[in-house]
Design a protein around this motif. Structure first.
Motif, PDB file in Angstrom:
ATOM      1  N   ALA A  15      11.491  68.521  59.470  1.00 24.65           N
ATOM      2  CA  ALA A  15      11.774  69.483  60.532  1.00 24.65           C
ATOM      3  C   ALA A  15      12.445  68.824  61.739  1.00 24.65           C
ATOM      4  O   ALA A  15      13.127  69.508  62.507  1.00 24.65           O
ATOM      5  N   THR A  16      12.262  67.528  61.923  1.00 24.13           N
ATOM      6  CA  THR A  16      12.754  66.855  63.135  1.00 24.13           C
ATOM      7  C   THR A  16      14.254  67.027  63.344  1.00 24.13           C
ATOM      8  O   THR A  16      14.680  67.488  64.412  1.00 24.13           O
ATOM      9  N   PRO A  17      15.119  66.675  62.378  1.00 22.68           N
ATOM     10  CA  PRO A  17      16.551  66.907  62.611  1.00 22.68           C
ATOM     11  C   PRO A  17      16.915  68.389  62.662  1.00 22.68           C
ATOM     12  O   PRO A  17      17.871  68.773  63.344  1.00 22.68           O
ATOM     13  N   LEU A  18      16.146  69.226  61.953  1.00 22.83           N
ATOM     14  CA  LEU A  18      16.437  70.659  61.967  1.00 22.83           C
ATOM     15  C   LEU A  18      16.173  71.271  63.339  1.00 22.83           C
ATOM     16  O   LEU A  18      16.868  72.213  63.749  1.00 22.83           O
ATOM     17  N   ILE A  19      15.176  70.758  64.061  1.00 24.24           N
ATOM     18  CA  ILE A  19      14.930  71.241  65.419  1.00 24.24           C
ATOM     19  C   ILE A  19      16.152  70.995  66.279  1.00 24.24           C
ATOM     20  O   ILE A  19      16.636  71.886  66.998  1.00 24.24           O
ATOM     21  N   VAL A  40      20.919  60.207  65.468  1.00 23.29           N
ATOM     22  CA  VAL A  40      20.227  59.008  65.955  1.00 23.29           C
ATOM     23  C   VAL A  40      18.831  58.917  65.339  1.00 23.29           C
ATOM     24  O   VAL A  40      18.396  57.852  64.893  1.00 23.29           O
ATOM     25  N   GLY A  41      18.135  60.062  65.298  1.00 21.07           N
ATOM     26  CA  GLY A  41      16.791  60.072  64.732  1.00 21.07           C
ATOM     27  C   GLY A  41      16.766  59.682  63.266  1.00 21.07           C
ATOM     28  O   GLY A  41      15.828  59.004  62.810  1.00 21.07           O
ATOM     29  N   GLU A  42      17.787  60.102  62.508  1.00 17.95           N
ATOM     30  CA  GLU A  42      17.795  59.791  61.079  1.00 17.95           C
ATOM     31  C   GLU A  42      18.025  58.310  60.813  1.00 17.95           C
ATOM     32  O   GLU A  42      17.464  57.749  59.863  1.00 17.95           O
ATOM     33  N   VAL A  43      18.846  57.643  61.624  1.00 13.76           N
ATOM     34  CA  VAL A  43      19.065  56.216  61.385  1.00 13.76           C
ATOM     35  C   VAL A  43      18.003  55.359  62.071  1.00 13.76           C
ATOM     36  O   VAL A  43      17.581  54.328  61.531  1.00 13.76           O
ATOM     37  N   SER A  65      24.634  55.704  56.133  1.00 11.71           N
ATOM     38  CA  SER A  65      25.274  55.868  54.829  1.00 11.71           C
ATOM     39  C   SER A  65      25.892  57.254  54.771  1.00 11.71           C
ATOM     40  O   SER A  65      25.586  58.128  55.592  1.00 11.71           O
ATOM     41  N   ALA A  66      26.767  57.470  53.803  1.00  8.81           N
ATOM     42  CA  ALA A  66      27.468  58.745  53.702  1.00  8.81           C
ATOM     43  C   ALA A  66      26.564  59.878  53.230  1.00  8.81           C
ATOM     44  O   ALA A  66      26.946  61.045  53.327  1.00  8.81           O
ATOM     45  N   ASP A  67      25.375  59.543  52.711  1.00  6.98           N
ATOM     46  CA  ASP A  67      24.437  60.577  52.275  1.00  6.98           C
ATOM     47  C   ASP A  67      23.261  60.698  53.246  1.00  6.98           C
ATOM     48  O   ASP A  67      22.150  61.071  52.861  1.00  6.98           O
ATOM     49  N   LEU A  68      23.504  60.389  54.503  1.00  9.43           N
ATOM     50  CA  LEU A  68      22.445  60.419  55.513  1.00  9.43           C
ATOM     51  C   LEU A  68      21.824  61.803  55.630  1.00  9.43           C
ATOM     52  O   LEU A  68      20.605  61.946  55.783  1.00  9.43           O
ATOM     53  N   SER A  69      22.657  62.836  55.574  1.00  8.79           N
ATOM     54  CA  SER A  69      22.168  64.207  55.777  1.00  8.79           C
ATOM     55  C   SER A  69      22.408  65.043  54.527  1.00  8.79           C
ATOM     56  O   SER A  69      23.511  65.049  53.974  1.00  8.79           O
ATOM     57  N   PRO A  70      21.381  65.772  54.070  1.00  7.47           N
ATOM     58  CA  PRO A  70      21.573  66.699  52.947  1.00  7.47           C
ATOM     59  C   PRO A  70      22.065  68.072  53.394  1.00  7.47           C
ATOM     60  O   PRO A  70      21.968  69.039  52.653  1.00  7.47           O
ATOM     61  N   GLY A  71      22.577  68.151  54.619  1.00  9.46           N
ATOM     62  CA  GLY A  71      23.060  69.425  55.149  1.00  9.46           C
ATOM     63  C   GLY A  71      22.273  69.907  56.345  1.00  9.46           C
ATOM     64  O   GLY A  71      22.179  71.114  56.593  1.00  9.46           O
TER      65      GLY A  71
END
Length: 360
Positions: free
Chosen positions: A67-71, A262-265, A273-279
């Motif tokens: 949920a963190t990046p989705l927020i 920033v949160g994801e890395v 990486s190029a697959d950091l986000s699934p959308g």
């Protein structure tokens, strides 16, 4: 006797919350049809989704982590859409924010975590914000459609990231895998609980929702954003600098999406990486719509969407039903919100025909 549509002057908050809740429920009810067609029990499937998302501390932590990046991407879409700036580029802004964090946080400077973390957050925010400012400026200067420009920039940025992680940013210790050099230890977000993946980004997301709520509801800029979103011509006539307000909105919107990167890395992977986000950027649009563009509502909508995706993975392993069921739930919930939005703008009014009286 007749029915007619009557525009609403302003939909009450209780009605907005009800529409969002009914939209999620409608999505679940509609998805029951293909579940039944597959020969499975919808109640069993939904029970497994709930268990997979909230059934243990590990499951709950994974839901919060998802949920963190989705927020943040939901907030990015919500603030832009409120001003009728159609930001479809949160995915690319997320990646460019992650890139800025890696460039700054992989050894460019060495500082204690108390200084290093704010610096990479500022870098990611500015990178994402500036990426959204460009389409906003092109719209003002040349009339370019921001839906097209922001959407196309997503693909450009991801291809650019692929080039970098295969080239100048490639980690020589990654055994040939296409990923960037890692962040230094001081640039990593702290974990909220030991042995779980929940990280400081969750606090950033909730704090951003609170700050954005205060900004929209209690500040002069928030009044200008609402006025521009309601009627640009009237706002301009009232003395509001519409173009400047739209650029501010673009900076805030893109910056919030950049913080998600920033949160994801810094909180999850530790590298780019190029697959950091699934959308996450596209899902943020769904979150914003489910929340009715409410900053606080975006937190709960993000939790709902994350729970569906995390729980669907667990349900799929137990029943054999495809985990793409989660995409179906989210898509149908969004369609239900759009239908519900019609009733937020209009109400049905029942009128009785007046009886004609005979004249003398």
């Amino acid at each position: 006797m007749s029915w007619r549509l009557e525009p609403r002057a302003n939909a009450p908050m209780s009605l907005k919350i009800t529409v969002s809740l009914l939209a999620g429920l409608a999505g679940l009810l509609l998805v029951a049809i293909p579940v039944l067609a597959a020969g499975r029990s919808p109640l069993q499937a939904y029970g497994l989704i709930v268990q997979g998302a909230f059934g243990s501390m590990f499951a709950f932590s994974e839901t919060l982590n998802r949920a963190t990046p989705l927020i943040l991407t939901g907030l990015a879409a919500a603030v832009a859409f409120r001003a009728r700036l159609w930001n479809i580029g949160a995915e690319g802004q997320l990646y460019i924010g992650a890139l800025a964090a890696v460039v700054v946080g992989s050894g460019l400077v060495h500082l204690p975590p108390m200084l290093m973390i704010p610096i990479i957050m500022i870098a990611g925010f500015l990178a994402g914000g500036l990426m959204m400012v460009v389409p906003a400026f092109l719209k003002q200067r040349f009339g370019a459609d921001e839906v097209v420009t922001t959407l196309l920039l997503n693909f450009i940025v991801i291809l650019f990231i692929q080039m970098l992680v295969e080239g100048v940013l490639k980690d020589p210790m990654a055994l040939g895998w296409p990923q960037s050099v890692p962040l230094i230890a001081e640039a990593h977000y702290p974990k909220l609980m030991p042995r779980l993946r929940m990280h400081f980004g969750l606090i950033v997301g909730v704090a951003a929702a609170l700050v954005l709520w205060v900004l929209v509801r209690k500040s002069v800029l928030g009044f200008e954003i609402r006025a521009v979103g309601e009627n640009k011509a009237a706002a301009r006539f009232a003395g509001i600098r519409v173009d400047a307000t739209m650029l501010k909105v673009a900076l805030i919107s893109g910056g919030l999406a950049g913080l998600a990167g920033v949160g994801e890395v810094a909180g999850v992977k530790g590298y780019l990486s190029a697959d950091l986000s699934p959308g996450f950027g596209y899902s943020g649009i769904v979150v914003a719509m489910l929340a009715g563009l409410s900053p606080i509502g975006s937190v709960f909508a993000a939790l709902f969407v994350a729970a569906v995706f995390v729980g669907a993975d667990s349900m799929s392993r137990a029943t054999g039903i495809s985990s793409y069921l989660a995409d179906l739930v989210v898509a149908l919930s969004l369609l239900s919100v759009l239908v519900g939005g019609f009733f937020l703008r209009f109400r049905l009014r029942y009128e009785k025909a007046e009886k004609k009286t005979a004249g003398a």
